[in-house]
Design a protein around this motif. Structure first.
Motif, mmCIF file in Angstrom:
data_model
loop_
_atom_site.group_PDB
_atom_site.id
_atom_site.type_symbol
_atom_site.label_atom_id
_atom_site.label_comp_id
_atom_site.label_asym_id
_atom_site.label_seq_id
_atom_site.Cartn_x
_atom_site.Cartn_y
_atom_site.Cartn_z
ATOM 1 N N ARG A 273 0.814 -1.214 0.000
ATOM 2 C CA ARG A 273 0.000 0.000 0.000
ATOM 3 C C ARG A 273 0.851 1.269 0.000
ATOM 4 O O ARG A 273 0.437 2.297 -0.535
ATOM 5 C CB ARG A 273 -0.898 -0.018 1.234
ATOM 6 C CG ARG A 273 -1.950 1.089 1.285
ATOM 7 C CD ARG A 273 -2.668 1.073 2.606
ATOM 8 N NE ARG A 273 -1.817 1.553 3.699
ATOM 9 C CZ ARG A 273 -2.057 1.342 4.983
ATOM 10 N NH1 ARG A 273 -3.091 0.603 5.350
ATOM 11 N NH2 ARG A 273 -1.247 1.835 5.903
ATOM 12 N N ASP A 274 2.047 1.201 0.604
ATOM 13 C CA ASP A 274 2.744 2.419 1.004
ATOM 14 C C ASP A 274 3.975 2.791 0.202
ATOM 15 O O ASP A 274 4.341 3.963 0.167
ATOM 16 C CB ASP A 274 3.163 2.295 2.481
ATOM 17 C CG ASP A 274 2.336 3.185 3.387
ATOM 18 O OD1 ASP A 274 1.183 3.468 3.035
ATOM 19 O OD2 ASP A 274 2.861 3.591 4.431
ATOM 20 N N VAL A 275 4.686 1.815 -0.403
ATOM 21 C CA VAL A 275 5.972 2.132 -1.030
ATOM 22 C C VAL A 275 5.997 1.652 -2.481
ATOM 23 O O VAL A 275 5.080 0.958 -2.946
ATOM 24 C CB VAL A 275 7.155 1.524 -0.244
ATOM 25 C CG1 VAL A 275 7.172 2.058 1.182
ATOM 26 C CG2 VAL A 275 7.105 -0.007 -0.224
ATOM 27 N N HIS A 276 7.042 2.020 -3.190
ATOM 28 C CA HIS A 276 7.202 1.634 -4.590
ATOM 29 C C HIS A 276 7.069 0.118 -4.734
ATOM 30 O O HIS A 276 7.560 -0.645 -3.897
ATOM 31 C CB HIS A 276 8.565 2.113 -5.096
ATOM 32 C CG HIS A 276 8.743 1.994 -6.568
ATOM 33 N ND1 HIS A 276 9.094 0.805 -7.179
ATOM 34 C CD2 HIS A 276 8.620 2.917 -7.574
ATOM 35 C CE1 HIS A 276 9.189 0.995 -8.485
ATOM 36 N NE2 HIS A 276 8.904 2.265 -8.745
ATOM 37 N N PRO A 277 6.401 -0.357 -5.796
ATOM 38 C CA PRO A 277 6.179 -1.804 -5.949
ATOM 39 C C PRO A 277 7.448 -2.644 -5.865
ATOM 40 O O PRO A 277 7.424 -3.754 -5.319
ATOM 41 C CB PRO A 277 5.528 -1.913 -7.327
ATOM 42 C CG PRO A 277 4.852 -0.599 -7.528
ATOM 43 C CD PRO A 277 5.733 0.420 -6.856
ATOM 44 N N ARG A 278 8.576 -2.139 -6.393
ATOM 45 C CA ARG A 278 9.799 -2.946 -6.343
ATOM 46 C C ARG A 278 10.345 -3.000 -4.916
ATOM 47 O O ARG A 278 10.950 -3.992 -4.517
ATOM 48 C CB ARG A 278 10.859 -2.373 -7.301
ATOM 49 C CG ARG A 278 10.470 -2.384 -8.767
ATOM 50 C CD ARG A 278 10.371 -3.813 -9.334
ATOM 51 N NE ARG A 278 9.144 -4.494 -8.944
ATOM 52 C CZ ARG A 278 7.938 -4.239 -9.469
ATOM 53 N NH1 ARG A 278 7.783 -3.320 -10.383
ATOM 54 N NH2 ARG A 278 6.876 -4.910 -9.060
ATOM 55 N N MET A 279 10.184 -1.923 -4.152
ATOM 56 C CA MET A 279 10.563 -1.970 -2.734
ATOM 57 C C MET A 279 9.689 -2.973 -1.999
ATOM 58 O O MET A 279 10.174 -3.735 -1.143
ATOM 59 C CB MET A 279 10.424 -0.590 -2.092
ATOM 60 C CG MET A 279 11.548 0.366 -2.402
ATOM 61 S SD MET A 279 13.095 -0.114 -1.576
ATOM 62 C CE MET A 279 14.033 1.418 -1.746
ATOM 63 N N ALA A 280 8.416 -2.997 -2.334
ATOM 64 C CA ALA A 280 7.528 -3.983 -1.714
ATOM 65 C C ALA A 280 7.954 -5.404 -2.074
ATOM 66 O O ALA A 280 7.915 -6.315 -1.235
ATOM 67 C CB ALA A 280 6.085 -3.725 -2.151
ATOM 68 N N ASP A 281 8.388 -5.614 -3.329
ATOM 69 C CA ASP A 281 8.900 -6.927 -3.738
ATOM 70 C C ASP A 281 10.100 -7.321 -2.879
ATOM 71 O O ASP A 281 10.225 -8.479 -2.447
ATOM 72 C CB ASP A 281 9.320 -6.902 -5.208
ATOM 73 C CG ASP A 281 8.148 -6.801 -6.163
ATOM 74 O OD1 ASP A 281 7.009 -7.094 -5.753
ATOM 75 O OD2 ASP A 281 8.380 -6.417 -7.332
#
Length: 379
Positions: A273-281
């Motif tokens: 929900r909160d950070v860039h998709p690659r950071m979430a990955d």
């Protein structure tokens, strides 16, 4: 390199982690007879923490002839937004290392026979012109100087300055490391050669960079991706966050492997929900994230007769400063320099050291608070 400016000085250092080894290296390099006592009876636990290399540390290592510090590097910063996209890039070369890399480098530079494990400082007293330290399993050890460098949870600071208590900053750091070899190729490509940041929708930010891998190996393919995410947590939430899989509540941090499935699920949901998709990955791919509570510890004095506090045993500053290891190195060089100038007058040297150490510690504390307020402004 070793000189003999402190040739008649006998010193005891309590704490055999980075702070204690910095002090031991600087005093030994001046020619003092130094013994470092570490309470841990076995090998020091490898800590999965990345560290931005600062000049204070490299100067200490250079000055006292330490081996080359294993590091990684980047050519620039990469700023990402929670909404996705390519982000913005800025040229800014930096070097990174790890707790393990620094520890192994310092151990290699300090005399092995002067490093003692399973030996905790239990107390001390000043008698005439010596300081008498009581070391568990070793008895009384007399010296001209005692350096207390047992880290952020210093028992000596608690004993000497019981009124000084950690002040919780209102947020925690989720931290993690992912082996480069286990990471998806697109993640390695994104984070390699970059110091990467992503703002979070709810405030704060997450950052990532590559550091040397196990056994301080900085070679491509052997590194790890290190990340840190600052997240708001009220004091009421801390007990739950710091309770591990066995139901044990920890005081200031939750170690690797301790986070419950419920906590990890909540972390992954927040990341999506909160950070860039690659950071979430990256966060989802990390097997054992851990928690560090963000606190400030500020002292009004660091010298007590012939004993002093050094590094995190004195000031605990926020990790935004990338300054904890630099502070330990700076404190150690300041101490060695003050002793060398004093002509054998330890009390005068410690007075000079305290003045310089307090100035630096307060400046770094204020800087850390300002960075925390700016980077966590929406928390």
């Amino acid at each position: 390199m070793k000189n003999n400016s402190l040739g008649k000085l006998r010193a005891v250092v309590a704490g055999g982690s980075i702070g204690g080894l910095c002090a031991g290296l600087a005093l030994n390099g001046g020619g003092a007879t130094v013994d470092v006592f570490e309470r841990n009876p076995g090998p020091m636990e490898t800590r999965g923490a990345g560290i931005v290399v600062q000049t204070e540390l490299t100067e200490l290592l250079r000055r006292y002839g330490a081996p080359r510090l294993p590091t990684t590097s980047c050519r620039g910063r990469h700023y990402l937004d929670a909404s996705g996209g390519e982000g913005l890039r800025q040229a800014m070369p930096q070097r990174f290392t790890s707790w393990e890399s620094i520890y192994l480098t310092l151990r290699a530079a300090f005399p092995e026979q002067r490093y003692h494990t399973g030996a905790a400082l239990e107390g001390f007293e000043k008698i005439d012109n010596i300081v008498c330290s009581e070391i568990a399993g070793r008895g009384r050890i007399d010296a001209d100087l005692l350096v207390c460098a047992e880290g952020a949870q210093s028992e000596m600071r608690e004993h000497l300055l019981p009124e000084v208590q950690p002040h919780y900053a209102g947020y925690i750091a989720w931290r993690g490391i992912l082996d480069e070899a286990a990471a998806a190729s697109e993640l390695v490509e994104l984070f390699d050669d970059n110091f990467t940041f992503s703002e979070a929708r709810s405030g704060g930010h997450v950052l990532a960079y590559l550091i040397p891998g196990p056994n301080a190996d900085p070679r491509p393919g052997h590194r790890v991706i290190n990340w840190v995410w600052y997240v708001h947590a009220s004091e009421d939430e801390l007990p739950g966050l710091l309770t591990d899989r066995q139901g044990r509540q920890h005081h200031n941090s939750l170690p690797q492997g301790g986070a419950t499935d419920m906590a990890l699920s909540a972390l992954h949901h927040l990341a999506r929900r909160d950070v860039h998709p690659r950071m979430a990955d990256l966060i989802e791919a990390t097997p054992e994230p851990f928690i560090q509570t963000i606190v400030d510890v500020v002292v009004s004095r660091t010298v007590f007769g012939r004993a002093c506090l050094l590094g995190d045993a004195a000031f605990v500053v926020r990790p935004h400063t990338a300054g904890a290891t630099a502070k330990a190195a700076s404190d150690s060089m300041l101490l060695a320099e003050a002793l060398a100038r004093s002509g054998g007058d330890v009390i005068r040297a410690l007075s000079d050291f305290q003045s310089a150490q307090l100035r630096y510690g307060h400046e770094l504390h204020r800087y850390g608070v300002a960075l925390g307020d700016r980077w966590a402004k929406a928390l």
